[in-house]
Design a protein around this motif. Structure first.
Motif, PDB file in Angstrom:
ATOM      1  N   ASP A 158      -4.602   2.284  -7.517  1.00  0.00           N
ATOM      2  CA  ASP A 158      -4.479   3.301  -8.561  1.00  0.00           C
ATOM      3  C   ASP A 158      -5.614   4.323  -8.599  1.00  0.00           C
ATOM      4  N   ASN A 159      -6.839   3.907  -8.414  1.00  0.00           N
ATOM      5  CA  ASN A 159      -7.969   4.810  -8.605  1.00  0.00           C
ATOM      6  C   ASN A 159      -8.477   5.473  -7.325  1.00  0.00           C
ATOM      7  N   LEU A 160      -7.877   5.189  -6.197  1.00  0.00           N
ATOM      8  CA  LEU A 160      -8.376   5.741  -4.941  1.00  0.00           C
ATOM      9  C   LEU A 160      -8.241   7.259  -4.868  1.00  0.00           C
ATOM     10  N   GLU A 161      -7.189   7.787  -5.457  1.00  0.00           N
ATOM     11  CA  GLU A 161      -6.983   9.237  -5.407  1.00  0.00           C
ATOM     12  C   GLU A 161      -8.019   9.999  -6.228  1.00  0.00           C
ATOM     13  N   ASN A 162      -8.782   9.289  -7.051  1.00  0.00           N
ATOM     14  CA  ASN A 162      -9.858   9.939  -7.799  1.00  0.00           C
ATOM     15  C   ASN A 162     -11.007  10.373  -6.888  1.00  0.00           C
ATOM     16  N   SER A 193     -15.802  -7.220   9.069  1.00  0.00           N
ATOM     17  CA  SER A 193     -14.977  -6.224   8.391  1.00  0.00           C
ATOM     18  C   SER A 193     -15.885  -5.258   7.646  1.00  0.00           C
ATOM     19  N   PHE A 194     -15.581  -3.991   7.778  1.00  0.00           N
ATOM     20  CA  PHE A 194     -16.329  -2.960   7.082  1.00  0.00           C
ATOM     21  C   PHE A 194     -15.359  -2.082   6.302  1.00  0.00           C
ATOM     22  N   PRO A 195     -15.083  -2.475   5.044  1.00  0.00           N
ATOM     23  CA  PRO A 195     -14.141  -1.716   4.217  1.00  0.00           C
ATOM     24  C   PRO A 195     -14.686  -0.328   3.883  1.00  0.00           C
ATOM     25  N   MET A 196     -13.798   0.645   3.824  1.00  0.00           N
ATOM     26  CA  MET A 196     -14.156   2.008   3.431  1.00  0.00           C
ATOM     27  C   MET A 196     -13.845   2.264   1.960  1.00  0.00           C
ATOM     28  N   CYS A 197     -12.925   1.499   1.400  1.00  0.00           N
ATOM     29  CA  CYS A 197     -12.482   1.730   0.027  1.00  0.00           C
ATOM     30  C   CYS A 197     -13.198   0.792  -0.941  1.00  0.00           C
ATOM     31  N   CYS A 235       0.851  -1.189   0.000  1.00  0.00           N
ATOM     32  CA  CYS A 235       0.000   0.000   0.000  1.00  0.00           C
ATOM     33  C   CYS A 235       0.890   1.245   0.000  1.00  0.00           C
ATOM     34  N   PRO A 236       0.695   2.143  -0.955  1.00  0.00           N
ATOM     35  CA  PRO A 236       1.570   3.310  -1.064  1.00  0.00           C
ATOM     36  C   PRO A 236       1.195   4.465  -0.129  1.00  0.00           C
ATOM     37  N   TYR A 237       0.190   4.267   0.713  1.00  0.00           N
ATOM     38  CA  TYR A 237      -0.297   5.350   1.562  1.00  0.00           C
ATOM     39  C   TYR A 237      -0.148   5.024   3.041  1.00  0.00           C
ATOM     40  N   GLU A 238      -0.063   6.074   3.844  1.00  0.00           N
ATOM     41  CA  GLU A 238      -0.264   5.914   5.278  1.00  0.00           C
ATOM     42  C   GLU A 238      -1.746   5.588   5.449  1.00  0.00           C
ATOM     43  N   CYS A 239      -2.065   4.720   6.379  1.00  0.00           N
ATOM     44  CA  CYS A 239      -3.437   4.233   6.499  1.00  0.00           C
ATOM     45  C   CYS A 239      -4.014   4.456   7.887  1.00  0.00           C
ATOM     46  N   GLU A 240      -5.333   4.377   7.924  1.00  0.00           N
ATOM     47  CA  GLU A 240      -6.096   4.450   9.163  1.00  0.00           C
ATOM     48  C   GLU A 240      -6.972   3.205   9.243  1.00  0.00           C
TER      49      GLU A 240
END
Length: 172
Positions: A81-85, A68-72, A34-39
């Motif tokens: 790739d598309n999360l920053e959109n 589990s309750f995913p946010m993404c 994962c290329p991001y810092e996460c919460e």
């Protein structure tokens, strides 16, 4: 990296559980590259608490071991790739961290399943956390092919960190 751990129980959870969760969450994020810092939010509850949540969100009126309750929403499992959109939807605007989602752990099942499967509560807590983290990254186990892939990834994460079935080190 923000890992928020809440305890909805009337009793304290073992300190080791918090350390295990942090270890596995970080390991899963690294494993997924994962290329991001996460919460990530983790909540401890019991059979009654998770039964209520399971019924409310899934219409299943029985306890389970973990939810589990995913946010993404991943276009492709584990592809960032598309999360920053959708930065307002997936990223915490105060910290810039990717909000992966929530994990609900059932402390009663951690104890009973560890005994049932013949390993430690330490290993069971790590297993349920790794399993849930993969759900937060978009993995599922609806069919056999998906289940096999998910089980392989869980085992790789756990083995890398030393949470094996034959581990005899127990939580305090």
């Amino acid at each position: 990296m923000s890992i928020f751990i809440e305890n909805e129980l009337d009793t304290d959870i073992p300190k080791d559980y918090e350390d295990i969760i942090k270890d596995i969450v970080n390991s899963a994020i690294e494993y997924m590259k994962c290329p991001y810092e996460c919460e990530v939010n983790v909540i401890f509850t019991d059979n009654d608490g998770i039964k209520e949540i399971n019924n409310l969100h899934r219409g299943i009126n029985s306890p389970t071991d973990v939810l589990s309750f995913p946010m993404c929403e991943f276009d492709t499992i584990g592809n960032f790739d598309n999360l920053e959109n959708n930065p307002l939807e997936f990223f915490n605007q105060d910290t810039g961290e990717l909000m992966l989602g929530d994990i609900i752990l059932n402390i009663d099942r951690i104890k009973s399943q560890a005994q049932e499967y013949g390993h430690t509560r330490r290993r069971e807590c790590a297993f349920l956390t790794a399993h849930s983290m993969l759900h937060l990254f978009g993995y599922d186990h609806v069919d056999d092919e998906e289940r096999i892939i998910m089980e392989q990834k869980q085992e790789e994460i756990l083995t890398k960190k030393g949470y094996t079935r034959d581990d005899k080190k127990e939580v305090n």
